[in-house]
Design an enzyme around this catalytic site. Structure first.
Site, PDB file in Angstrom:
ATOM      1  N   ASP A  93      62.942  -8.631  75.212  1.00 16.88           N
ATOM      2  CA  ASP A  93      61.567  -8.312  75.593  1.00 16.88           C
ATOM      3  C   ASP A  93      61.548  -7.028  76.402  1.00 16.88           C
ATOM      4  OD1 ASP A  93      59.412 -10.529  74.920  1.00 16.88           O
ATOM      5  OD2 ASP A  93      61.345 -11.500  75.179  1.00 16.88           O
ATOM      6  N   LYS A 108      64.592 -14.140  76.151  1.00 18.78           N
ATOM      7  CA  LYS A 108      64.314 -15.572  76.245  1.00 18.78           C
ATOM      8  C   LYS A 108      65.384 -16.264  77.083  1.00 18.78           C
ATOM      9  CE  LYS A 108      62.645 -19.662  75.351  1.00 18.78           C
ATOM     10  NZ  LYS A 108      62.364 -20.234  74.035  1.00 18.78           N
TER      11      LYS A 108
END
Length: 410
Positions: A301, A312
């Site tokens: 991300d 994650k």
């Protein structure tokens, strides 16, 4: 009052417009989405939308993205209600029927410059990406969401009257997903390069949105070359998925609780004919140790300026296990995912996802964790494989772009 459906088919960042032929009874020669009458209860208008898509384009593989609120249209003495829909399609091949005299895949603001059926832009706006959909999307990864953010900037610039209005939208988008570096970086790049007039921003947002999709594809091709025969992964990344489809290795994947997006990825890979093993997150380390694994391949991300990776939750544990077994860990991500600083923006999931009892239990349900740079063998981007120094260089570029003043002045 008549009820009609208007369907916008989207591929990448373009939508399908069709010029109505003499075979239709109204607005001949005007441009429109795929449209037709609602034949039953308007509550079930999606059924009519899919029928019209099949009849007018021949497509049966359109995926619903969003159904918008009905739009009331008045044109002289004619009054009707439009039920707008946005669908995604995997390519631009269509088989138009006699109702479509011509068709084009266009950037949505193009409809503002051509004769269309009444209020077509309002129908599109009811299903188009918004700051709110960017902020609240819990289904897609940051690369996909960043492209939608650029679409919001493009569309709002197309109808904005002042540069300040566009700058306000850019600030909202920049701050919509703090954990997703690509969103802010791509918006900042558009705002930092060139004049701030709405028309200029519209043009600059259109091309980077397409380029963003190409960047992810290029990174995926580079990552595929590193896969080897067996790969371990976690969670869902569109770029990782593309790399695995290209390389076709045997795949071990964790279920990725609590959302279990790894389960969906496993099913997708299996449907593609790839040898895939799905395991519980807590078993991923022992399963890795029991296999002859060539690499761990994960998305991100965000990649922080010091080379650490926000991804994650579970990625850090997986990287530690890989280091114990001397298995390289590669992160695949577009360069736009590199943050200009070292700030880690965590997100917290709903406590009820893991505990809904009545006892006074304190719940920690982080969505992301931070993997230190010494556990990362390389960050694979469209620019090549970056080490910590390469990450710092890209971060410096993003810091420069982030310095736009946000006032609407150039």
């Amino acid at each position: 009052m008549s009820h009609v459906v208007t369907c916008f088919l989207r591929h990448r960042t373009r939508i399908l417009l069709g010029r109505r032929s003499d075979a239709v009874g109204t607005y001949t020669g005007r441009w429109a989405g795929v449209s037709g009458y609602v034949e039953g209860d308007p509550v079930d208008a999606e059924r009519d939308a899919r029928r019209e898509i099949r009849e007018e384009t021949g497509r049966r593989d359109a995926t619903l993205v969003r159904a918008g609120d009905p739009v009331a249209v008045v044109d002289g003495e004619r009054t009707w209600t439009v039920h707008p829909f946005l669908f995604e399609v995997p390519d631009r091949e269509i088989a138009p029927n006699e109702e479509i005299a011509a068709h084009e895949w266009v950037s949505p603001p193009a409809m503002l410059d051509r004769p269309t059926v009444p209020d077509l832009w309002d129908a599109y706006a009811a299903v188009a990406p918004t700051v709110e959909t960017v902020a609240n999307n819990g289904t897609h990864g940051s690369a996909w969401i960043s492209v939608r953010a650029l679409e919001v900037l493009r569309d709002r610039a197309a109808v904005a009257e002042t540069a300040d209005a566009v700058a306000a939208v850019a600030r909202d988008l920049r701050d919509a997903r703090p954990s997703m570096a690509a969103v802010a970086n791509r918006v900042n790049r558009v705002m930092a390069t060139g004049e701030r007039a709405p028309a200029a921003i519209q043009g600059r947002a259109s091309d980077p949105a397409e380029a963003a999709l190409d960047a992810d594809a290029s990174a995926a091709v580079r990552a595929a070359k590193r896969c080897g025969d067996t790969v371990v992964t976690l969670s869902r990344s569109g770029t990782v998925l593309a790399a695995l489809r290209e390389a076709e290795p045997a795949v071990l994947i964790g279920e990725s609780r609590p959302a279990c997006e790894g389960t969906d990825v496993a099913a997708t890979l299996a449907d593609d004919g790839i040898d895939v093993t799905l395991t519980a997150d807590v078993a991923l380390a022992s399963e890795l140790a029991a296999r002859d694994v060539d690499c761990v391949l994960v998305g991100a991300d965000a990649v922080l300026a010091d080379g650490s990776v926000a991804n994650k939750v579970g990625t850090r544990s997986l990287a530690l296990s890989a280091a114990r077994e001397s298995v390289p860990v590669y992160v695949v991500a577009a360069a736009a995912k590199i943050r200009p600083d070292e700030t880690f923006h965590g997100e917290t999931g709903d406590a009820a996802e893991i505990y809904d009892g009545e006892a006074p239990v304190t719940v920690a349900n982080p969505v992301f964790d931070r993997t230190p740079p010494d556990l990362v063998s390389g960050v694979i981007t469209e620019r090549g494989i970056l080490d910590a120094d390469g990450v710092r260089d890209v971060a410096a570029e993003h810091r420069t772009n982030a310095e736009w003043n946000g006032t609407g002045e150039s």
